[in-house]
Design a protein around this motif. Structure first.
Motif, PDB file in Angstrom:
ATOM      1  N   VAL A  31     -41.256  27.769  91.784  1.00 59.17           N
ATOM      2  CA  VAL A  31     -41.706  26.288  90.764  1.00 59.17           C
ATOM      3  C   VAL A  31     -42.780  26.108  92.014  1.00 59.17           C
ATOM      4  CG1 VAL A  31     -41.166  23.713  91.412  1.00 59.17           C
ATOM      5  CG2 VAL A  31     -39.199  26.012  90.808  1.00 59.17           C
ATOM      6  N   VAL A  32     -43.854  25.917  91.394  1.00 57.70           N
ATOM      7  CA  VAL A  32     -45.338  25.560  92.417  1.00 57.70           C
ATOM      8  C   VAL A  32     -45.025  24.412  92.419  1.00 57.70           C
ATOM      9  CG1 VAL A  32     -47.374  25.471  91.718  1.00 57.70           C
ATOM     10  CG2 VAL A  32     -45.717  27.425  90.519  1.00 57.70           C
ATOM     11  N   ASP A  33     -44.510  23.140  91.315  1.00 51.54           N
ATOM     12  CA  ASP A  33     -44.803  21.887  91.164  1.00 51.54           C
ATOM     13  C   ASP A  33     -43.275  21.431  90.400  1.00 51.54           C
ATOM     14  OD1 ASP A  33     -45.762  18.959  91.864  1.00 51.54           O
ATOM     15  OD2 ASP A  33     -46.639  18.829  89.290  1.00 51.54           O
ATOM     16  N   SER A  34     -43.041  20.175  90.941  1.00 50.98           N
ATOM     17  CA  SER A  34     -41.570  19.023  90.214  1.00 50.98           C
ATOM     18  C   SER A  34     -42.616  18.011  90.210  1.00 50.98           C
ATOM     19  CB  SER A  34     -40.896  19.539  90.685  1.00 50.98           C
ATOM     20  OG  SER A  34     -39.855  20.777  90.988  1.00 50.98           O
ATOM     21  N   ARG A  35     -42.169  17.021  88.885  1.00 46.14           N
ATOM     22  CA  ARG A  35     -43.215  15.615  88.589  1.00 46.14           C
ATOM     23  C   ARG A  35     -41.680  14.939  87.510  1.00 46.14           C
ATOM     24  NH1 ARG A  35     -49.418  15.672  87.937  1.00 46.14           N
ATOM     25  NH2 ARG A  35     -49.551  16.313  90.109  1.00 46.14           N
ATOM     26  N   GLU A  36     -41.136  14.096  87.929  1.00 46.46           N
ATOM     27  CA  GLU A  36     -40.552  12.778  87.341  1.00 46.46           C
ATOM     28  C   GLU A  36     -40.889  12.479  85.635  1.00 46.46           C
ATOM     29  OE1 GLU A  36     -37.957   8.980  88.382  1.00 46.46           O
ATOM     30  OE2 GLU A  36     -36.930  10.242  89.062  1.00 46.46           O
ATOM     31  N   SER A  37     -40.365  12.430  85.062  1.00 40.17           N
ATOM     32  CA  SER A  37     -40.963  11.941  83.663  1.00 40.17           C
ATOM     33  C   SER A  37     -41.737  10.537  83.746  1.00 40.17           C
ATOM     34  CB  SER A  37     -40.201  12.133  82.316  1.00 40.17           C
ATOM     35  OG  SER A  37     -39.668  11.261  82.779  1.00 40.17           O
ATOM     36  N   LYS A  38     -42.208  10.122  83.097  1.00 42.55           N
ATOM     37  CA  LYS A  38     -42.573   7.976  83.745  1.00 42.55           C
ATOM     38  C   LYS A  38     -41.151   7.626  83.250  1.00 42.55           C
ATOM     39  CE  LYS A  38     -47.450   8.470  81.996  1.00 42.55           C
ATOM     40  NZ  LYS A  38     -48.200   8.023  81.091  1.00 42.55           N
ATOM     41  N   GLU A  39     -40.686   8.088  82.015  1.00 44.56           N
ATOM     42  CA  GLU A  39     -39.121   7.058  81.640  1.00 44.56           C
ATOM     43  C   GLU A  39     -38.303   8.050  82.772  1.00 44.56           C
ATOM     44  OE1 GLU A  39     -40.798   9.146  79.345  1.00 44.56           O
ATOM     45  OE2 GLU A  39     -41.886   7.568  78.382  1.00 44.56           O
ATOM     46  N   ALA A  40     -38.264   8.680  83.562  1.00 45.31           N
ATOM     47  CA  ALA A  40     -37.330   8.748  84.279  1.00 45.31           C
ATOM     48  C   ALA A  40     -36.208   9.320  83.794  1.00 45.31           C
ATOM     49  CB  ALA A  40     -37.241   7.883  85.358  1.00 45.31           C
ATOM     50  N   ASP A  41     -36.171  10.027  82.467  1.00 45.64           N
ATOM     51  CA  ASP A  41     -35.598  11.280  82.041  1.00 45.64           C
ATOM     52  C   ASP A  41     -35.315  12.489  82.177  1.00 45.64           C
ATOM     53  OD1 ASP A  41     -37.532  11.033  80.254  1.00 45.64           O
ATOM     54  OD2 ASP A  41     -36.547  10.499  78.257  1.00 45.64           O
ATOM     55  N   SER A  42     -36.400  12.821  82.977  1.00 44.73           N
ATOM     56  CA  SER A  42     -36.532  14.266  82.654  1.00 44.73           C
ATOM     57  C   SER A  42     -37.445  14.864  83.692  1.00 44.73           C
ATOM     58  CB  SER A  42     -37.425  14.592  81.345  1.00 44.73           C
ATOM     59  OG  SER A  42     -38.563  14.806  81.302  1.00 44.73           O
ATOM     60  N   ILE A  43     -37.960  16.033  84.176  1.00 43.50           N
ATOM     61  CA  ILE A  43     -38.564  16.376  85.504  1.00 43.50           C
ATOM     62  C   ILE A  43     -39.209  18.092  84.707  1.00 43.50           C
ATOM     63  CG2 ILE A  43     -38.598  17.530  87.411  1.00 43.50           C
ATOM     64  CD1 ILE A  43     -35.456  16.481  88.179  1.00 43.50           C
ATOM     65  N   ARG A  44     -40.396  17.640  84.685  1.00 40.61           N
ATOM     66  CA  ARG A  44     -41.184  18.551  84.640  1.00 40.61           C
ATOM     67  C   ARG A  44     -41.401  19.383  86.071  1.00 40.61           C
ATOM     68  NH1 ARG A  44     -47.152  18.989  85.097  1.00 40.61           N
ATOM     69  NH2 ARG A  44     -47.998  19.927  84.040  1.00 40.61           N
ATOM     70  N   ARG A  45     -41.519  20.979  85.464  1.00 38.77           N
ATOM     71  CA  ARG A  45     -41.574  21.770  86.285  1.00 38.77           C
ATOM     72  C   ARG A  45     -42.665  22.763  85.873  1.00 38.77           C
ATOM     73  NH1 ARG A  45     -37.191  20.410  90.392  1.00 38.77           N
ATOM     74  NH2 ARG A  45     -35.956  20.553  89.408  1.00 38.77           N
ATOM     75  N   ARG A  46     -43.877  22.747  86.822  1.00 34.05           N
ATOM     76  CA  ARG A  46     -44.839  24.222  86.741  1.00 34.05           C
ATOM     77  C   ARG A  46     -44.307  25.144  88.096  1.00 34.05           C
ATOM     78  NH1 ARG A  46     -48.185  25.332  83.541  1.00 34.05           N
ATOM     79  NH2 ARG A  46     -49.416  26.094  84.320  1.00 34.05           N
ATOM     80  N   ARG A  47     -43.802  26.143  86.408  1.00 37.51           N
ATOM     81  CA  ARG A  47     -43.072  27.215  87.259  1.00 37.51           C
ATOM     82  C   ARG A  47     -44.600  28.635  87.398  1.00 37.51           C
ATOM     83  NH1 ARG A  47     -38.065  27.282  87.393  1.00 37.51           N
ATOM     84  NH2 ARG A  47     -37.153  25.171  87.004  1.00 37.51           N
ATOM     85  N   GLU A  48     -44.294  30.046  88.024  1.00 38.70           N
ATOM     86  CA  GLU A  48     -45.707  31.027  88.321  1.00 38.70           C
ATOM     87  C   GLU A  48     -44.407  31.846  88.442  1.00 38.70           C
ATOM     88  OE1 GLU A  48     -48.052  32.470  91.640  1.00 38.70           O
ATOM     89  OE2 GLU A  48     -48.791  30.730  90.585  1.00 38.70           O
ATOM     90  N   CYS A  49     -44.583  32.724  87.426  1.00 37.30           N
ATOM     91  CA  CYS A  49     -43.568  34.387  87.105  1.00 37.30           C
ATOM     92  C   CYS A  49     -44.304  35.491  87.812  1.00 37.30           C
ATOM     93  CB  CYS A  49     -44.154  34.726  85.449  1.00 37.30           C
ATOM     94  SG  CYS A  49     -43.701  35.917  85.455  1.00 37.30           S
ATOM     95  N   GLU A  50     -43.365  36.168  88.530  1.00 31.97           N
ATOM     96  CA  GLU A  50     -43.591  36.932  89.741  1.00 31.97           C
ATOM     97  C   GLU A  50     -43.883  38.396  89.656  1.00 31.97           C
ATOM     98  OE1 GLU A  50     -39.865  36.533  92.298  1.00 31.97           O
ATOM     99  OE2 GLU A  50     -40.844  33.977  93.183  1.00 31.97           O
ATOM    100  N   GLY A  51     -43.619  38.449  88.159  1.00 31.05           N
ATOM    101  CA  GLY A  51     -44.249  39.407  87.523  1.00 31.05           C
ATOM    102  C   GLY A  51     -45.553  39.583  87.290  1.00 31.05           C
ATOM    103  N   CYS A  52     -46.059  38.579  86.082  1.00 31.46           N
ATOM    104  CA  CYS A  52     -47.422  38.884  85.608  1.00 31.46           C
ATOM    105  C   CYS A  52     -48.457  37.436  86.063  1.00 31.46           C
ATOM    106  CB  CYS A  52     -47.189  38.645  84.501  1.00 31.46           C
ATOM    107  SG  CYS A  52     -47.017  36.773  83.829  1.00 31.46           S
ATOM    108  N   ASN A  53     -47.766  36.396  87.527  1.00 26.81           N
ATOM    109  CA  ASN A  53     -48.525  35.640  87.810  1.00 26.81           C
ATOM    110  C   ASN A  53     -48.785  34.549  87.627  1.00 26.81           C
ATOM    111  OD1 ASN A  53     -47.604  36.686  90.884  1.00 26.81           O
ATOM    112  ND2 ASN A  53     -49.377  37.420  90.165  1.00 26.81           N
ATOM    113  N   LYS A  54     -49.020  34.572  86.052  1.00 25.64           N
ATOM    114  CA  LYS A  54     -49.212  33.531  85.215  1.00 25.64           C
ATOM    115  C   LYS A  54     -47.862  32.541  85.324  1.00 25.64           C
ATOM    116  CE  LYS A  54     -51.075  36.102  81.587  1.00 25.64           C
ATOM    117  NZ  LYS A  54     -51.417  36.219  80.048  1.00 25.64           N
TER     118      LYS A  54
END
Length: 156
Positions: free
Chosen positions: A13-36
């Protein structure tokens, strides 16, 4: 979490943020295989509150449907909108308080009729005629007689 690009199962997990409505969490992830990088969303899996119909079918509890039935029963009657809202609120609370997250429509209908009976007897009879699905005039008359018998006892 599998990478949507290469299918590799390890990421960070590179970054985590709560949504504006506070009903979900957005996570930016980076694959350890292909780095995308890719985005995932985490939400609470809510199980809806259900009502069990007479024929056994289950249906999601619909607050608006209850209010609509009450509005029809109270049409052209001197019943304040706030009273109908209170009935809908107590009905919803009744369903929500169920440990199984469901109630039978017979339980819900009886609760509504008991409250309507206290507010307006004509609206009660209208609601009961639809809810109880009177087959003929005798059933309707029996309900009226029971209602009138109950009222005469209150006056004494």
């Amino acid at each position: 979490m599998r990478c949507p690009y290469c299918g590799f199962a390890q990421d960070r997990v590179v970054d985590s943020r709560e949504s504006k409505e506070a009903d979900s969490i957005r996570r930016r992830r980076e694959c350890e295989g292909c780095n995308k990088r890719f985005t995932t969303y985490e939400r609470i899996d809510e199980i809806p509150y259900m009502v069990v119909k007479k024929d056994g079918r289950r249906e999601k509890f619909d607050r608006q449907k209850v209010l609509s039935g009450l509005l029809h029963a109270c049409e052209k009657r001197p019943v304040a909108a706030i009273k109908l809202e209170q009935i809908v609120d107590s009905t919803e609370a009744f369903v929500v308080d169920s440990p199984e997250r469901e109630r039978s429509t017979s339980e819900v209908g009886e609760l509504i009729m008991a409250q309507l009976k206290e507010i307006d007897t004509v609206a009660y009879i209208r609601f009961a005629s639809v809810y109880r699905d009177f087959k003929d005039v005798r059933e309707f008359k029996a309900e009226l007689e029971q209602l009138l018998g109950g009222d005469s006892r209150k006056r004494k």
